[in-house]
Design a protein around this motif. Structure first.
Motif, PDB file in Angstrom:
ATOM      1  N   ASP A  29     -14.108   4.062  -5.670  1.00 17.10           N
ATOM      2  CA  ASP A  29     -12.666   3.581  -4.710  1.00 17.10           C
ATOM      3  C   ASP A  29     -12.686   4.502  -3.341  1.00 17.10           C
ATOM      4  N   SER A  30     -13.632   5.528  -3.054  1.00 22.45           N
ATOM      5  CA  SER A  30     -14.019   5.826  -1.662  1.00 22.45           C
ATOM      6  C   SER A  30     -14.148   5.415  -0.473  1.00 22.45           C
ATOM      7  N   TYR A  31     -14.865   4.246  -0.673  1.00 17.44           N
ATOM      8  CA  TYR A  31     -15.901   2.758   0.033  1.00 17.44           C
ATOM      9  C   TYR A  31     -14.063   2.190   0.338  1.00 17.44           C
ATOM     10  N   LEU A  32     -13.089   2.313  -0.571  1.00 14.09           N
ATOM     11  CA  LEU A  32     -12.020   1.898   0.184  1.00 14.09           C
ATOM     12  C   LEU A  32     -11.629   2.796   1.396  1.00 14.09           C
ATOM     13  N   LEU A  33     -10.863   3.825   0.954  1.00 13.19           N
ATOM     14  CA  LEU A  33     -10.526   4.590   2.042  1.00 13.19           C
ATOM     15  C   LEU A  33     -11.938   4.796   3.804  1.00 13.19           C
ATOM     16  N   LYS A  34     -12.947   4.673   3.088  1.00  6.91           N
ATOM     17  CA  LYS A  34     -14.000   5.244   4.432  1.00  6.91           C
ATOM     18  C   LYS A  34     -13.514   3.774   4.870  1.00  6.91           C
ATOM     19  N   LYS A  35     -13.992   2.563   4.913  1.00  3.70           N
ATOM     20  CA  LYS A  35     -14.430   1.094   5.470  1.00  3.70           C
ATOM     21  C   LYS A  35     -13.306   1.151   6.470  1.00  3.70           C
ATOM     22  N   TYR A  36     -11.914   1.186   5.732  1.00  5.41           N
ATOM     23  CA  TYR A  36     -11.091   0.465   6.067  1.00  5.41           C
ATOM     24  C   TYR A  36      -9.547   1.510   5.994  1.00  5.41           C
ATOM     25  N   VAL A  37      -8.867   1.700   5.237  1.00  4.55           N
ATOM     26  CA  VAL A  37      -8.042   2.810   5.616  1.00  4.55           C
ATOM     27  C   VAL A  37      -8.346   3.744   6.042  1.00  4.55           C
ATOM     28  N   THR A  38      -8.844   4.330   6.831  1.00  2.00           N
ATOM     29  CA  THR A  38      -8.651   5.526   7.746  1.00  2.00           C
ATOM     30  C   THR A  38      -9.145   5.435   9.033  1.00  2.00           C
ATOM     31  N   ASP A  39      -8.915   3.917   8.904  1.00  6.42           N
ATOM     32  CA  ASP A  39      -9.062   3.161  10.838  1.00  6.42           C
ATOM     33  C   ASP A  39      -7.701   2.605  10.614  1.00  6.42           C
TER      34      ASP A  39
ATOM     35  N   TRP B 282       0.849  -1.123  -0.231  1.00  5.38           N
ATOM     36  CA  TRP B 282      -0.407   0.052  -0.155  1.00  5.38           C
ATOM     37  C   TRP B 282       0.737   0.769  -0.035  1.00  5.38           C
ATOM     38  N   GLU B 283       1.746   0.966   0.326  1.00 10.99           N
ATOM     39  CA  GLU B 283       2.866   2.164   0.909  1.00 10.99           C
ATOM     40  C   GLU B 283       2.134   3.728   1.271  1.00 10.99           C
ATOM     41  N   GLY B 284       1.090   4.004   1.642  1.00 14.56           N
ATOM     42  CA  GLY B 284       0.544   5.120   2.105  1.00 14.56           C
ATOM     43  C   GLY B 284      -0.007   5.815   0.309  1.00 14.56           C
ATOM     44  N   ASP B 285       0.258   5.693  -0.390  1.00  7.33           N
ATOM     45  CA  ASP B 285      -0.488   6.158  -1.246  1.00  7.33           C
ATOM     46  C   ASP B 285      -1.718   6.442  -1.508  1.00  7.33           C
ATOM     47  N   LEU B 286      -2.728   7.394  -1.236  1.00  6.90           N
ATOM     48  CA  LEU B 286      -3.840   7.747  -1.219  1.00  6.90           C
ATOM     49  C   LEU B 286      -4.552   7.924  -2.129  1.00  6.90           C
ATOM     50  N   GLN B 287      -4.021   8.134  -3.866  1.00 13.42           N
ATOM     51  CA  GLN B 287      -3.965   8.881  -4.531  1.00 13.42           C
ATOM     52  C   GLN B 287      -4.603   7.348  -5.796  1.00 13.42           C
ATOM     53  N   PRO B 288      -3.411   6.914  -6.237  1.00 14.71           N
ATOM     54  CA  PRO B 288      -3.339   5.955  -7.393  1.00 14.71           C
ATOM     55  C   PRO B 288      -4.331   4.591  -6.745  1.00 14.71           C
ATOM     56  N   LEU B 289      -3.817   4.228  -5.733  1.00 10.78           N
ATOM     57  CA  LEU B 289      -3.792   2.811  -5.142  1.00 10.78           C
ATOM     58  C   LEU B 289      -4.826   2.472  -4.520  1.00 10.78           C
ATOM     59  N   PRO B 290      -6.460   3.306  -4.443  1.00 10.16           N
ATOM     60  CA  PRO B 290      -7.495   3.414  -3.987  1.00 10.16           C
ATOM     61  C   PRO B 290      -8.515   3.155  -5.488  1.00 10.16           C
TER      62      PRO B 290
END
Length: 190
Positions: A80-90, A48-56
């Motif tokens: 792609d916001s599903y991944l960020l909201k559901k998992y990455v921000t936790d 993942w490496e924390g890249d919030l632009q292309p990876l989601p």
């Protein structure tokens, strides 16, 4: 949840059976020697490496390609916001170092990640295993599962669990070959 995608074959018309079981599988990481991950030639491992632009976006496109748009709609995966909201921000449960992609020539072919529910982080969950149909049957799913399990084991996680449906026979076979055991079955009626 981890899913076997071979039953979908990139077709939106796949119909989930009206009755099936949700299986919970478990792998005791302390009691198993995991084999070395061996990628086919020309494939690479990305974290993942924390890249919030292309990876989601890459994750969303791969999931949608593998599972189909109807399945994504059913699960509420609209973009792609599903991944960020559901998992990455936790940040208590999400570990970017346990989030893997397998690529070839910049094409995203497979993905999966580890998730931690318990506060002591003794139990890890394997989530969202997906392999694009053009890259199946060459061991990419096994590679992703082993990468996640090895990462968990190396960080002191004692057990890895996952859930999948009983009609995903290819995934169940893969998990059992690695050493997962079915520990629970729940009947589902749609």
């Amino acid at each position: 949840m981890a899913f076997d995608l071979s039953v979908l074959e990139n077709q939106d018309e796949f119909q989930i059976p009206t009755t099936y079981k949700v299986l919970t599988l478990e792998l005791n990481l302390q009691e198993i020697d995991l084999p070395k991950v061996e990628l086919p030639m020309y494939y690479e491992i990305w974290n993942w490496e924390g890249d919030l632009q292309p990876l989601p976006n890459k994750w969303y496109k791969l999931i949608r390609s593998c599972f189909g748009s109807k399945f994504c709609q059913l699960k509420g995966i609209d973009d792609d916001s599903y991944l960020l909201k559901k998992y990455v921000t936790d940040t208590n449960c999400f570990d970017p170092e346990s989030f893997y992609f397998i690529t070839t020539r910049s094409e995203f072919c497979a993905t999966g990640f580890g998730w931690y529910d318990d506060e002591e982080k003794k139990i890890g969950k394997l989530h969202w295993l997906a392999v694009d149909s053009k890259h199946r049957n060459i061991g990419l799913g096994k590679c992703v599962v082993l990468l996640i399990c090895q990462k968990m084991k190396n960080t002191g996680i004692e057990k890895c669990i996952l859930k999948t449906e009983s009609f995903r026979t290819n995934a169940i076979s893969l998990y059992e070959k690695i050493g997962f055991k079915i520990i629970n079955e729940e009947e589902v009626n749609n």
